[in-house]
Design a protein around this motif. Sequence first.
Motif, PDB file in Angstrom:
ATOM      1  N   PRO A  65     -17.643 -40.779  14.674  1.00 18.39           N
ATOM      2  CA  PRO A  65     -18.334 -40.084  15.767  1.00 18.39           C
ATOM      3  C   PRO A  65     -18.342 -38.582  15.524  1.00 18.39           C
ATOM      4  O   PRO A  65     -17.422 -38.034  14.912  1.00 18.39           O
ATOM      5  CB  PRO A  65     -17.502 -40.454  16.995  1.00 18.39           C
ATOM      6  N   VAL A  66     -19.384 -37.911  15.984  1.00 17.00           N
ATOM      7  CA  VAL A  66     -19.436 -36.461  15.859  1.00 17.00           C
ATOM      8  C   VAL A  66     -18.262 -35.830  16.603  1.00 17.00           C
ATOM      9  O   VAL A  66     -17.632 -34.900  16.122  1.00 17.00           O
ATOM     10  CB  VAL A  66     -20.774 -35.921  16.417  1.00 17.00           C
ATOM     11  N   ALA A  67     -17.942 -36.371  17.768  1.00 18.90           N
ATOM     12  CA  ALA A  67     -16.784 -35.895  18.537  1.00 18.90           C
ATOM     13  C   ALA A  67     -15.619 -36.843  18.273  1.00 18.90           C
ATOM     14  O   ALA A  67     -15.465 -37.869  18.941  1.00 18.90           O
ATOM     15  CB  ALA A  67     -17.115 -35.838  20.029  1.00 18.90           C
ATOM     16  N   MET A  68     -14.795 -36.523  17.262  1.00 21.46           N
ATOM     17  CA  MET A  68     -13.676 -37.373  16.898  1.00 21.46           C
ATOM     18  C   MET A  68     -12.664 -37.505  18.027  1.00 21.46           C
ATOM     19  O   MET A  68     -11.828 -38.408  18.030  1.00 21.46           O
ATOM     20  CB  MET A  68     -12.996 -36.814  15.647  1.00 21.46           C
ATOM     21  N   ALA A  69     -12.719 -36.562  18.997  1.00 20.11           N
ATOM     22  CA  ALA A  69     -11.752 -36.592  20.096  1.00 20.11           C
ATOM     23  C   ALA A  69     -12.119 -37.606  21.175  1.00 20.11           C
ATOM     24  O   ALA A  69     -11.426 -37.696  22.187  1.00 20.11           O
ATOM     25  CB  ALA A  69     -11.628 -35.202  20.715  1.00 20.11           C
ATOM     26  N   THR A  70     -13.191 -38.376  20.963  1.00 20.92           N
ATOM     27  CA  THR A  70     -13.617 -39.354  21.960  1.00 20.92           C
ATOM     28  C   THR A  70     -12.783 -40.623  21.849  1.00 20.92           C
ATOM     29  O   THR A  70     -12.877 -41.343  20.847  1.00 20.92           O
ATOM     30  CB  THR A  70     -15.104 -39.701  21.778  1.00 20.92           C
ATOM     31  N   PRO A  71     -11.920 -40.915  22.826  1.00 22.94           N
ATOM     32  CA  PRO A  71     -11.106 -42.138  22.748  1.00 22.94           C
ATOM     33  C   PRO A  71     -11.985 -43.378  22.753  1.00 22.94           C
ATOM     34  O   PRO A  71     -12.985 -43.451  23.476  1.00 22.94           O
ATOM     35  CB  PRO A  71     -10.230 -42.054  24.006  1.00 22.94           C
ATOM     36  N   GLY A  72     -11.629 -44.357  21.952  1.00 21.54           N
ATOM     37  CA  GLY A  72     -12.353 -45.614  21.913  1.00 21.54           C
ATOM     38  C   GLY A  72     -13.585 -45.622  21.049  1.00 21.54           C
ATOM     39  O   GLY A  72     -14.218 -46.667  20.898  1.00 21.54           O
ATOM     40  N   ALA A  73     -13.943 -44.502  20.438  1.00 16.66           N
ATOM     41  CA  ALA A  73     -15.122 -44.462  19.573  1.00 16.66           C
ATOM     42  C   ALA A  73     -14.824 -45.193  18.262  1.00 16.66           C
ATOM     43  O   ALA A  73     -13.766 -44.994  17.661  1.00 16.66           O
ATOM     44  CB  ALA A  73     -15.518 -43.019  19.283  1.00 16.66           C
ATOM     45  N   PRO A  74     -15.741 -46.068  17.808  1.00 17.65           N
ATOM     46  CA  PRO A  74     -15.494 -46.807  16.562  1.00 17.65           C
ATOM     47  C   PRO A  74     -15.511 -45.893  15.342  1.00 17.65           C
ATOM     48  O   PRO A  74     -16.286 -44.937  15.275  1.00 17.65           O
ATOM     49  CB  PRO A  74     -16.642 -47.821  16.520  1.00 17.65           C
ATOM     50  N   ILE A  75     -14.653 -46.192  14.396  1.00 18.08           N
ATOM     51  CA  ILE A  75     -14.588 -45.445  13.146  1.00 18.08           C
ATOM     52  C   ILE A  75     -14.539 -46.429  11.979  1.00 18.08           C
ATOM     53  O   ILE A  75     -14.069 -47.556  12.113  1.00 18.08           O
ATOM     54  CB  ILE A  75     -13.370 -44.496  13.078  1.00 18.08           C
ATOM     55  N   GLU A  76     -15.033 -45.979  10.846  1.00 20.13           N
ATOM     56  CA  GLU A  76     -15.024 -46.817   9.650  1.00 20.13           C
ATOM     57  C   GLU A  76     -15.022 -45.904   8.429  1.00 20.13           C
ATOM     58  O   GLU A  76     -15.783 -44.937   8.368  1.00 20.13           O
ATOM     59  CB  GLU A  76     -16.243 -47.732   9.630  1.00 20.13           C
TER      60      GLU A  76
END
Length: 264
Positions: A65-76
């Motif tokens: 996510p562009v905003a890495m500080a967003t809780p629950g955002a998927p990452i890969e």
Amino acid sequence: DADVRANGTMPQPRVVARVQLEGGRARGWSRVDAKVSATMADGRVDGTAELGAPFGALAAGFRVPVAMATPGAPIEGRLDVTRLDLGELLRGMTSTAAPVDGRVALHLRVNGTTDQPTVSLDAQGSALKASLPSGSGAMTAAARRAEKSGAGDTATDLGQASLRLTYADRAAHALLTFTSAHGGSLHVDANASADLGYPQVAHGPALKKVPVRGQVTARDLDVAWVAQFNPRVEALGGRVSADAKLAGTLADPRFIGDVRWKDE
């Protein structure tokens, strides 16, 4: 070569970028090729990267996510280092003799979400060597005699090692195996609990204080090579076997169990 294109609106832009380097030169390296492609859209950045150089080759991919500080955002994410020459890398960076040498390969995978990531790392090292710089105060008398007599490379063969590291559900597990070039093996199986998700990781977790538990096993491990790096144990020799529990913290590990030292 570089190509960057943007469209959409200011609140929701779409940006596509591509950068490619061919025949690059830096420090003591030449023939460095690199390629990076990335797309930013819908609040995410997707991309790939490749690098080919005299010291190694790697390929990577990521979706974050562009905003890495967003809780629950998927990452890969993925990183595959198919070839890494430690000696070539360090010599090019410092222009001096490399303190370590050998070949390394690793594969890293990151998945999950920003607050609950999962990590998997596999690394293998082969033909590993280590040496002290000429004139080092820690160099033993034996190493100095070998250097003065011109007895060839004073680097010490270490052997080969493999590391398997996983992290999920706020728990980490590490499995380390070391096979000495001088005989014997060392096996470490360790577990630790730590929260590496956001926002906890942003506060800088005190990893040194994290409790660690596990098992340490050694089988006929030749320890004479240790004397090359510590003048206080220049007479050290023989083989060590151990079967001990690992406790304490990452900064202060403790071993409880049976250790047998056979002098040869």
